[in-house]
Write an enzyme that holds these catalytic residues in place. Sequence first.
Site, PDB file in Angstrom:
ATOM      1  N   CYS A  87      59.580  52.015 -44.958  1.00 38.61           N
ATOM      2  CA  CYS A  87      58.677  52.972 -44.295  1.00 38.61           C
ATOM      3  C   CYS A  87      57.230  52.801 -44.751  1.00 38.61           C
ATOM      4  CB  CYS A  87      59.142  54.396 -44.553  1.00 38.61           C
ATOM      5  SG  CYS A  87      60.888  54.613 -44.216  1.00 38.61           S
ATOM      6  N   HIS A 336      57.920  59.545 -36.701  1.00 38.51           N
ATOM      7  CA  HIS A 336      57.947  58.548 -37.776  1.00 38.51           C
ATOM      8  C   HIS A 336      58.499  57.207 -37.281  1.00 38.51           C
ATOM      9  CE1 HIS A 336      58.194  56.722 -41.621  1.00 38.51           C
ATOM     10  NE2 HIS A 336      59.338  57.203 -42.041  1.00 38.51           N
TER      11      HIS A 336
HETATM   12  C1  LIG Z   1      67.808  64.186 -38.310  1.00 46.26           C
HETATM   13  C2  LIG Z   1      68.494  63.215 -37.371  1.00 46.26           C
HETATM   14  C3  LIG Z   1      69.803  62.722 -37.981  1.00 46.26           C
HETATM   15  C4  LIG Z   1      68.777  63.968 -36.069  1.00 46.26           C
HETATM   16  O1  LIG Z   1      69.353  63.100 -35.155  1.00 46.26           O
HETATM   17  P1  LIG Z   1      70.453  63.607 -34.129  1.00 46.26           P
HETATM   18  O2  LIG Z   1      71.421  64.479 -34.827  1.00 46.26           O
HETATM   19  O3  LIG Z   1      70.937  62.391 -33.421  1.00 46.26           O
HETATM   20  O4  LIG Z   1      69.623  64.525 -33.185  1.00 46.26           O
HETATM   21  P2  LIG Z   1      69.570  64.422 -31.615  1.00 46.26           P
HETATM   22  O5  LIG Z   1      68.858  63.163 -31.231  1.00 46.26           O
HETATM   23  O6  LIG Z   1      70.927  64.662 -31.072  1.00 46.26           O
HETATM   24  O7  LIG Z   1      68.594  65.597 -31.263  1.00 46.26           O
HETATM   25  C5  LIG Z   1      69.010  66.935 -31.016  1.00 46.26           C
HETATM   26  C6  LIG Z   1      67.799  67.732 -30.603  1.00 46.26           C
HETATM   27  O8  LIG Z   1      66.914  67.944 -31.727  1.00 46.26           O
HETATM   28  C7  LIG Z   1      65.662  67.329 -31.495  1.00 46.26           C
HETATM   29  N1  LIG Z   1      65.338  66.638 -32.734  1.00 46.26           N
HETATM   30  C8  LIG Z   1      65.953  65.555 -33.240  1.00 46.26           C
HETATM   31  N2  LIG Z   1      65.435  65.253 -34.428  1.00 46.26           N
HETATM   32  C9  LIG Z   1      64.463  66.145 -34.669  1.00 46.26           C
HETATM   33  C10 LIG Z   1      63.581  66.339 -35.724  1.00 46.26           C
HETATM   34  N3  LIG Z   1      63.612  65.550 -36.791  1.00 46.26           N
HETATM   35  N4  LIG Z   1      62.699  67.346 -35.655  1.00 46.26           N
HETATM   36  C11 LIG Z   1      62.674  68.158 -34.582  1.00 46.26           C
HETATM   37  N5  LIG Z   1      63.509  68.033 -33.548  1.00 46.26           N
HETATM   38  C12 LIG Z   1      64.387  67.033 -33.594  1.00 46.26           C
HETATM   39  C13 LIG Z   1      65.850  66.368 -30.361  1.00 46.26           C
HETATM   40  O9  LIG Z   1      64.681  66.212 -29.598  1.00 46.26           O
HETATM   41  C14 LIG Z   1      66.925  67.044 -29.569  1.00 46.26           C
HETATM   42  O10 LIG Z   1      66.333  68.067 -28.788  1.00 46.26           O
HETATM   43  P3  LIG Z   1      66.847  68.349 -27.291  1.00 46.26           P
HETATM   44  O11 LIG Z   1      68.296  68.735 -27.453  1.00 46.26           O
HETATM   45  O12 LIG Z   1      65.958  69.442 -26.830  1.00 46.26           O
HETATM   46  O13 LIG Z   1      66.664  67.059 -26.577  1.00 46.26           O
HETATM   47  C15 LIG Z   1      67.592  62.006 -37.071  1.00 46.26           C
HETATM   48  O14 LIG Z   1      66.418  62.457 -36.477  1.00 46.26           O
HETATM   49  C16 LIG Z   1      67.290  61.239 -38.322  1.00 46.26           C
HETATM   50  O15 LIG Z   1      68.069  60.395 -38.737  1.00 46.26           O
HETATM   51  N6  LIG Z   1      66.122  61.501 -38.966  1.00 46.26           N
HETATM   52  C17 LIG Z   1      65.753  60.854 -40.194  1.00 46.26           C
HETATM   53  C18 LIG Z   1      65.029  59.573 -39.928  1.00 46.26           C
HETATM   54  C19 LIG Z   1      64.810  58.822 -41.208  1.00 46.26           C
HETATM   55  O16 LIG Z   1      65.659  58.788 -42.095  1.00 46.26           O
HETATM   56  N7  LIG Z   1      63.673  58.161 -41.311  1.00 46.26           N
HETATM   57  C20 LIG Z   1      63.334  57.379 -42.441  1.00 46.26           C
HETATM   58  C21 LIG Z   1      62.860  58.271 -43.504  1.00 46.26           C
HETATM   59  S1  LIG Z   1      62.337  57.415 -44.944  1.00 46.26           S
END
Ligand SMILES: CC(C)(COP(=O)(O)OP(=O)(O)OC[C@H]1O[C@@H](n2cnc3c(N)ncnc32)[C@H](O)[C@@H]1OP(=O)(O)O)[C@@H](O)C(=O)NCCC(=O)NCCS
Lengths: 388, 130
Positions: A87, A336
């Site tokens: 990242c 991100h």
């Molecule tokens: C947190 C995480 C697991 C969620 O993914 P998910 O469970 O597949 O979520 P979905 O894609 O099904 O999203 C569900 C809903 O929440 C929303 N949403 C997803 N992630 C979100 C977030 N981080 N913040 C706000 N809203 C979010 C989506 O837009 C979706 O909304 P909708 O239903 O209105 O379309 C994923 O965003 C993730 O892995 N984040 C971390 C990324 C990471 O590790 N980056 C590197 C860091 S060093």
Amino acid sequence: MRDVAVVGVGLTKFGERWGDSFREMCVEAGVKAIDDAGMDGDDIQEMFVGNMSGGRFVLQEHIGALIADYSGLATNHIPATRTEAACASGGLAFRQAVNCIASGAQDIVIAAGVEKMTDVSGGETTDALAGAADREWEGMYGVTFPSLYAMMARDYMNRYGMTREELAQVAVKNHYNGARNPIAQYQKEITIDTVLNSTLVADPLRLMDCSPVTDGAAAVILCSLDRAKEFTDCPVKVLASTQASDTISLHDRRDISTLDATVAAANRAFDIAKIERKDVDLVEVHDCFTIAEICAIEDMGFCKKGEAGKLTAEGYTALDGKLPVNTSGGLKACGHPVGATGIKQVCEVVTQLRGEAGKRQVDGAEIGMTHNVGGTGATVVTSIFRRV
Amino acid sequence: MSVPRFWRKQTNRYNLIGTKCETCGTYYFPPRSLCPKCRREGKIVDYKFKGTGKIVTFSVVRTASDKFDLQTPFVVAIIELDEGTRLTAPVICSDINEVYIGMRVKSTFRKISADGDSGIIVYGTKFIRE
Ligand SMILES: CC(C)(COP(=O)(O)OP(=O)(O)OC[C@H]1O[C@@H](n2cnc3c(N)ncnc32)[C@H](O)[C@@H]1OP(=O)(O)O)[C@@H](O)C(=O)NCCC(=O)NCCS
Ligand SMILES: [Zn+2]
């Protein structure tokens, strides 16, 4: 070493960019930055592109040449190099570009960052991101990135007594800022209850504690300070750009919830810039998870260990607070796209120092700072900027 | 993870064999072939850990990669072995709410993951309450 300035910035919209390809996004950001600097593509002498995992997300390596080609610079045969530190890949591209000019090797350099994360399934994304930690001794056991930061959060809350509400306020603040940033992935305000009622991803972290999965690109044009006025009336000088390393695994750290690489990089940056913490008007920190922002503020030396949660709850880091943190919305609300984030942070700080940040402008901002983390803290890049 | 890549450290994973630097007395798991403290002065030998220790911090994984999706929710922890070394590993328990910081644990040989119904099965060390 020569002084270096940022003379152009360019950003794509962050979010799920279903209709746009990896290369198109990066070229879009690059062209915007060149436009912003009011120069010609032929002025660019060298290119650095931050990208974490083209190989996993779009099955593409050899990113430097690809972007040089599609931006019409391959026929000029300029050197084009991809940088990678998970990242912090964008931060690395920026620092390489700074050093390239400071050393006298080149006068005008572009530093870009790009990631296209939504072409693969959520499970594949999670697995690719786990490669930022130790694959053989952390990832192999099913450990995810959210769960690594969750272990930091649990350690931190247990030791310093930060409340769940204080931690949630990081996300609330960043969504407030994101709602004022036209390129942000999420431009809607949320409340503490939104965070506390969102689904658990890795206890104690919930969905609204996590940065999302994002497509996007960012680019900046750097130039030696003595030539900067050729291109802009308001160059932003790079006072320092430093980088530090630490153990790849979280379990090997001296202290689970202190990022020693942040401490080292920030100390070096303040030494080189010859300014003090109190001189900083705003900072973009790496809030890949809410806990990461809390640790960043402390480890950069803006307050004592254990105090950032309370300060956040009191509004100290809000847009109108004493030290605005993540005016762009941060990784949490702005999004991100991992390889692009380090460059996006520079774009935000430069925009603020020029006084062009619109509804999220910090009045009279003169000095800004960026903080970009790779993995759970194995790489950190910090940079300090001043309006000249 | 590919078969050769896993097999290379298979005995270490199955038996919790790490290394020890005889020069400075530091224990390493995951094994290291170079002591970061002594570097070229370090004398590295294999060491079989007792397999007992305590939980330093932990989380419950609820959103996992595809390979681990069927196992969710599961507990992962940073464990400090009694020799002073820390490692990351899953913790097995009947009730995920019973895990706490400082909980005593011991190692056990278990299945880690499987690549679908017919793919390779990966074994290794997990921890249970002592
Ligand atoms: C947190 C995480 C697991 C969620 O993914 P998910 O469970 O597949 O979520 P979905 O894609 O099904 O999203 C569900 C809903 O929440 C929303 N949403 C997803 N992630 C979100 C977030 N981080 N913040 C706000 N809203 C979010 C989506 O837009 C979706 O909304 P909708 O239903 O209105 O379309 C994923 O965003 C993730 O892995 N984040 C971390 C990324 C990471 O590790 N980056 C590197 C860091 S060093
Ligand atoms: Zn040693």
